[in-house]
Design a protein around this motif. Structure first.
Motif, PDB file in Angstrom:
ATOM      1  N   UNK A   1       2.434  -8.306 -31.899  1.00 33.32           N
ATOM      2  CA  UNK A   1       2.850  -8.012 -33.269  1.00 33.32           C
ATOM      3  C   UNK A   1       1.690  -7.387 -34.032  1.00 33.32           C
ATOM      4  N   UNK A   2       2.041  -6.613 -35.054  1.00 38.94           N
ATOM      5  CA  UNK A   2       1.019  -5.990 -35.890  1.00 38.94           C
ATOM      6  C   UNK A   2       1.470  -5.997 -37.338  1.00 38.94           C
ATOM      7  N   UNK A   3       0.480  -5.946 -38.226  1.00 38.53           N
ATOM      8  CA  UNK A   3       0.745  -5.876 -39.660  1.00 38.53           C
ATOM      9  C   UNK A   3      -0.230  -4.888 -40.285  1.00 38.53           C
ATOM     10  N   UNK A   4       0.158  -4.325 -41.419  1.00 37.58           N
ATOM     11  CA  UNK A   4      -0.686  -3.392 -42.149  1.00 37.58           C
ATOM     12  C   UNK A   4      -0.948  -3.938 -43.543  1.00 37.58           C
TER      13      UNK A   4
ATOM     14  N   UNK B   1       3.355   4.618 -47.889  1.00 39.54           N
ATOM     15  CA  UNK B   1       3.802   5.978 -47.595  1.00 39.54           C
ATOM     16  C   UNK B   1       4.001   6.166 -46.093  1.00 39.54           C
ATOM     17  N   UNK B   2       3.076   5.647 -45.311  1.00 42.88           N
ATOM     18  CA  UNK B   2       3.165   5.750 -43.847  1.00 42.88           C
ATOM     19  C   UNK B   2       4.459   5.127 -43.332  1.00 42.88           C
ATOM     20  N   UNK B   3       4.803   3.967 -43.858  1.00 43.21           N
ATOM     21  CA  UNK B   3       5.998   3.265 -43.393  1.00 43.21           C
ATOM     22  C   UNK B   3       7.281   3.996 -43.771  1.00 43.21           C
ATOM     23  N   UNK B   4       7.270   4.695 -44.910  1.00 42.86           N
ATOM     24  CA  UNK B   4       8.492   5.313 -45.395  1.00 42.86           C
ATOM     25  C   UNK B   4       8.653   6.783 -45.103  1.00 42.86           C
ATOM     26  N   UNK B   5       7.567   7.497 -44.878  1.00 38.96           N
ATOM     27  CA  UNK B   5       7.691   8.953 -44.725  1.00 38.96           C
ATOM     28  C   UNK B   5       8.292   9.347 -43.385  1.00 38.96           C
ATOM     29  N   UNK B   6       8.066   8.542 -42.355  1.00 39.37           N
ATOM     30  CA  UNK B   6       8.632   8.819 -41.031  1.00 39.37           C
ATOM     31  C   UNK B   6       8.788   7.489 -40.291  1.00 39.37           C
ATOM     32  N   UNK B   7       9.798   6.701 -40.665  1.00 38.87           N
ATOM     33  CA  UNK B   7       9.937   5.348 -40.090  1.00 38.87           C
ATOM     34  C   UNK B   7      10.012   5.325 -38.574  1.00 38.87           C
TER      35      UNK B   7
ATOM     36  N   UNK C   1       8.196   7.361 -53.832  1.00 40.86           N
ATOM     37  CA  UNK C   1       9.368   8.108 -53.376  1.00 40.86           C
ATOM     38  C   UNK C   1       9.779   7.767 -51.952  1.00 40.86           C
ATOM     39  N   UNK C   2       8.903   7.060 -51.210  1.00 40.04           N
ATOM     40  CA  UNK C   2       9.181   6.717 -49.819  1.00 40.04           C
ATOM     41  C   UNK C   2       9.591   5.261 -49.624  1.00 40.04           C
ATOM     42  N   UNK C   3       9.545   4.466 -50.692  1.00 43.55           N
ATOM     43  CA  UNK C   3       9.781   3.027 -50.544  1.00 43.55           C
ATOM     44  C   UNK C   3      11.185   2.720 -50.036  1.00 43.55           C
ATOM     45  N   UNK C   4      12.170   3.499 -50.444  1.00 41.41           N
ATOM     46  CA  UNK C   4      13.559   3.210 -50.054  1.00 41.41           C
ATOM     47  C   UNK C   4      13.799   3.391 -48.560  1.00 41.41           C
ATOM     48  N   UNK C   5      12.877   4.063 -47.881  1.00 39.43           N
ATOM     49  CA  UNK C   5      13.050   4.324 -46.450  1.00 39.43           C
ATOM     50  C   UNK C   5      12.280   3.342 -45.564  1.00 39.43           C
ATOM     51  N   UNK C   6      11.558   2.420 -46.178  1.00 40.04           N
ATOM     52  CA  UNK C   6      10.793   1.436 -45.401  1.00 40.04           C
ATOM     53  C   UNK C   6      11.760   0.475 -44.716  1.00 40.04           C
ATOM     54  N   UNK C   7      11.505   0.185 -43.445  1.00 38.05           N
ATOM     55  CA  UNK C   7      12.422  -0.614 -42.637  1.00 38.05           C
ATOM     56  C   UNK C   7      11.810  -1.907 -42.114  1.00 38.05           C
ATOM     57  N   UNK C   8      10.657  -2.307 -42.628  1.00 32.89           N
ATOM     58  CA  UNK C   8      10.080  -3.602 -42.246  1.00 32.89           C
ATOM     59  C   UNK C   8       9.756  -4.376 -43.525  1.00 32.89           C
ATOM     60  N   UNK C   9       9.764  -5.712 -43.467  1.00 28.80           N
ATOM     61  CA  UNK C   9       9.435  -6.493 -44.659  1.00 28.80           C
ATOM     62  C   UNK C   9       8.061  -6.140 -45.202  1.00 28.80           C
TER      63      UNK C   9
END
Length: 320
Positions: free
Chosen positions: A133-136, A148-154, A250-258
């Motif tokens: 497992x990993x976390x940022x 931004x990393x999590x949402x720009x290209x999930x 602008x990328x928050x809505x595309x984040x797919x991890x808690x």
């Protein structure tokens, strides 16, 4: 997810001031945490990144990104790494380009929207094959990088990344930059500009056409600096274009991890636009918590040596 209730965190006097919270830990908090491993890794474009690897013999990895003009040895970074190591996480803290002891080779330095190096460091850690497992975790600009990393290209985010935390995140970079230009923030603005000017002088020796020194005399604030250097060097039309393309909001809505965002109500760097209430309420993955106190990357209490509230909160979030 619903907006989280403000926590019961209430620091002792005089740390109930956002400015004191922002300054006090930087001046007086000392964290001793020597890295177990120091490495220089190569980037895909032929440059390098210096990383510190703090080991707890764990199968869980946390990558920690510092803020504007910070580095991997700042007390707020080391404090988080220490808290996570004690909680059973290996940690990699890394230096943005231009923030370690040696200036990077390529023409570009880091900027608020460039998430490539975060991906490089994360992949480097995971490619060792020991982590399940990993976390940022990111502070300020580093928090903008993470979100931004999590949402720009999930689809690009490795599946082993399970959770993320952003602390004191300027989710709207344009509004935050304008706030930094306020007279009330001249101490922070001057601090950043003094450091950035020195780096321009070093880069001028490498790339004199990209980093002309004659622009330095006209720079009065961070927006001026980004107009003169950050935007043109990185292909943006101007500072405003840079801020609008690079903001994580602008990328928050595309984040797919808690993901947890901790932005203090008294943060002197943030405006109301930097608290993504609607985005959190409309997402099943984003949690936003707004403590009344904490300043910018503060969240300290007295005695200053104790674990910060934000560090304890991060451990609870990652280990739950």
């Amino acid at each position: 997810m619903p907006l989280l209730q403000p926590p019961p965190y209430k620091p002792k006097f005089p740390l109930q001031s956002g400015h004191i919270q922002t300054i006090f830990p930087r001046l007086f908090r000392k964290v001793s945490l020597p890295p177990v491993v120091k490495r220089r890794i190569e980037t895909p474009d032929g440059d390098f990144l210096d990383i510190d690897w703090h080991l707890a013999s764990s199968t869980r990895l946390a990558v920690i990104a510092h803020g504007l003009e910070g580095n991997s040895r700042r007390p707020y970074v080391l404090g988080m790494a220490r808290a996570l190591v004690l909680a059973g996480w290996d940690c990699i803290t890394y230096n943005f380009r231009g923030c370690s002891h040696e200036m990077n080779k390529k023409s570009g330095m880091y900027h608020s929207g460039d998430t490539r190096d975060l991906h490089t460091v994360l992949k480097y850690g995971l490619d060792h094959g020991i982590y399940e497992d990993a976390a940022l975790i990111g502070f300020s600009m580093g928090g903008n990088h993470v979100l931004k990393y999590l949402g720009e290209d999930p689809e690009k985010v490795p599946s082993k990344v399970k959770r993320a935390i952003g602390i004191s995140v300027p989710c709207d970079l344009e509004k935050s930059a304008m706030r930094l230009c306020d007279k009330s923030n001249f101490i922070y603005s001057n601090y950043f500009l003094r450091s950035l000017r020195q780096k321009v002088k070093i880069k001028n020796n490498q790339f004199p056409d990209l980093y002309p020194l004659d622009k330095l005399s006209s720079i009065k604030n961070i927006v001026d600096f980004d107009n003169a250097y950050t935007a043109p060097i990185n292909g943006f039309a101007d500072a405003i274009d840079y801020y609008r393309q690079s903001s994580c909001k602008q990328f928050l809505s595309k984040i797919k991890i808690p993901s947890l965002i901790l932005n203090a109500e008294d943060d002197p760097f943030l405006t109301p636009e930097c608290y993504p209430v609607q985005e959190a309420e409309g997402s099943q993955f984003i949690s936003l918590q707004i403590p009344k106190y904490g300043g910018h990357v503060g969240f300290a209490d007295i005695p200053i040596e104790k674990q910060l509230w934000s560090e304890s909160r991060a451990v609870r979030f990652l280990n739950t």
